[in-house]
Design a protein around this motif. Sequence first.
Motif, mmCIF file in Angstrom:
data_model
loop_
_atom_site.group_PDB
_atom_site.id
_atom_site.type_symbol
_atom_site.label_atom_id
_atom_site.label_comp_id
_atom_site.label_asym_id
_atom_site.label_seq_id
_atom_site.Cartn_x
_atom_site.Cartn_y
_atom_site.Cartn_z
ATOM 1 N N HIS A 1 42.029 44.037 28.436
ATOM 2 C CA HIS A 1 42.191 44.498 29.857
ATOM 3 C C HIS A 1 42.487 44.494 31.092
ATOM 4 O O HIS A 1 43.600 45.202 31.991
ATOM 5 N N CYS A 2 41.384 43.213 31.716
ATOM 6 C CA CYS A 2 41.309 43.204 33.194
ATOM 7 C C CYS A 2 42.526 41.983 33.046
ATOM 8 O O CYS A 2 43.054 41.921 34.238
ATOM 9 N N GLU A 3 43.278 41.509 32.380
ATOM 10 C CA GLU A 3 44.171 40.752 32.179
ATOM 11 C C GLU A 3 45.193 41.667 32.965
ATOM 12 O O GLU A 3 46.289 40.581 33.264
ATOM 13 N N LYS A 4 45.711 42.909 32.455
ATOM 14 C CA LYS A 4 46.730 44.153 32.770
ATOM 15 C C LYS A 4 46.340 44.174 33.962
ATOM 16 O O LYS A 4 47.418 44.410 34.776
ATOM 17 N N GLU A 5 45.142 44.510 34.325
ATOM 18 C CA GLU A 5 44.915 45.594 35.521
ATOM 19 C C GLU A 5 44.500 44.794 36.595
ATOM 20 O O GLU A 5 45.351 44.879 37.475
ATOM 21 N N ALA A 6 44.637 43.043 36.053
ATOM 22 C CA ALA A 6 44.781 42.669 37.408
ATOM 23 C C ALA A 6 46.232 41.980 38.201
ATOM 24 O O ALA A 6 46.677 41.467 39.190
ATOM 25 N N VAL A 7 47.017 42.244 37.402
ATOM 26 C CA VAL A 7 48.290 42.256 37.322
ATOM 27 C C VAL A 7 48.943 43.461 38.070
ATOM 28 O O VAL A 7 49.108 43.304 39.596
ATOM 29 N N ASN A 8 47.995 44.746 37.605
ATOM 30 C CA ASN A 8 48.186 45.426 38.994
ATOM 31 C C ASN A 8 47.927 45.476 40.376
ATOM 32 O O ASN A 8 47.675 46.234 40.987
ATOM 33 N N VAL A 9 46.489 45.019 40.244
ATOM 34 C CA VAL A 9 46.048 44.734 41.683
ATOM 35 C C VAL A 9 46.575 43.409 42.317
ATOM 36 O O VAL A 9 46.722 43.673 44.014
ATOM 37 N N THR A 10 46.741 42.420 41.648
ATOM 38 C CA THR A 10 48.354 41.236 42.978
ATOM 39 C C THR A 10 49.612 42.456 42.638
ATOM 40 O O THR A 10 50.143 42.161 44.304
ATOM 41 N N LEU A 11 50.241 43.039 42.499
ATOM 42 C CA LEU A 11 51.162 44.265 42.301
ATOM 43 C C LEU A 11 50.648 44.918 44.070
ATOM 44 O O LEU A 11 51.730 45.359 44.996
#
Length: 259
Positions: free
Chosen positions: A201-211
């Motif tokens: 889940h964090c692998e995906k949420e970290a992408v959102n943080v980067t966006l």
Amino acid sequence: MSTESYEDALERLGELLSCKSDLGKVTATKIKKLFDELEEHKSNKSSDAVQRIQSGYIHFKTHKYLKKPSLYNALAKSQNPKFLVFACSDSRVSPSHILNFQPGEAFEIRNIANMVPLFDKTQHSGAGAAMEYPITKLNVENILVIGHSRCGGIKALMSIEDDAAPNKSVFIENWVKIGTSAKNKIKEEFKDLSFEEQCTHCEKEAVNVTLGNLLSYPFVRERVEKGKLALRGAHYDFVDGTFELWELDVKTTPAFAFS
């Protein structure tokens, strides 16, 4: 650092052992043989690496460069990529390989856990410079941030129990803490899941943080607001062979999924 050669060291060791007993000459001979074997092994490893580099380039030039002269002639004059891709440095997740990008099609920035820090002129200037050029000079139209399965950087982030504790690495922990808000969110919302599931889940949420962090850069926000630049997130699972793609305003639910 000593500049003494193997031969000098062996000779000195042999003299030392010979002073003790005749056994020293036998020992020195065995040590010499061992050093010779190590040197041969070192030479073979170096030769294998050079051969791999050479064969790789020969394959590229024979099967790609020489077969597409018009493409490479055009690239010799200029580049006009449509994509800026942020991806992890992990050797298993090459964007060009996964998405079949051709030379000149995508400007790629790779780092640990595919992260982008908040805009700050005094820190992480390398990241800022790497993205400023393709956005302001090459005028890319799309930014794609790709997370991936079994990411070591995300695992390191999720393993940090106390953000104030001393770092266990020289650079890695300070870098992955860029995604601390993603970690905190996942730890709170998915606290009943296993560590491995939380990491996914964090692998995906970290992408959102980067966006979100990308929008802190004035030259990014300006182009997004004018409709000249689109931001998307993605997650590549090399275990299942799936690829998820979502828009900036979508959370962890993908807009599109490919399998």
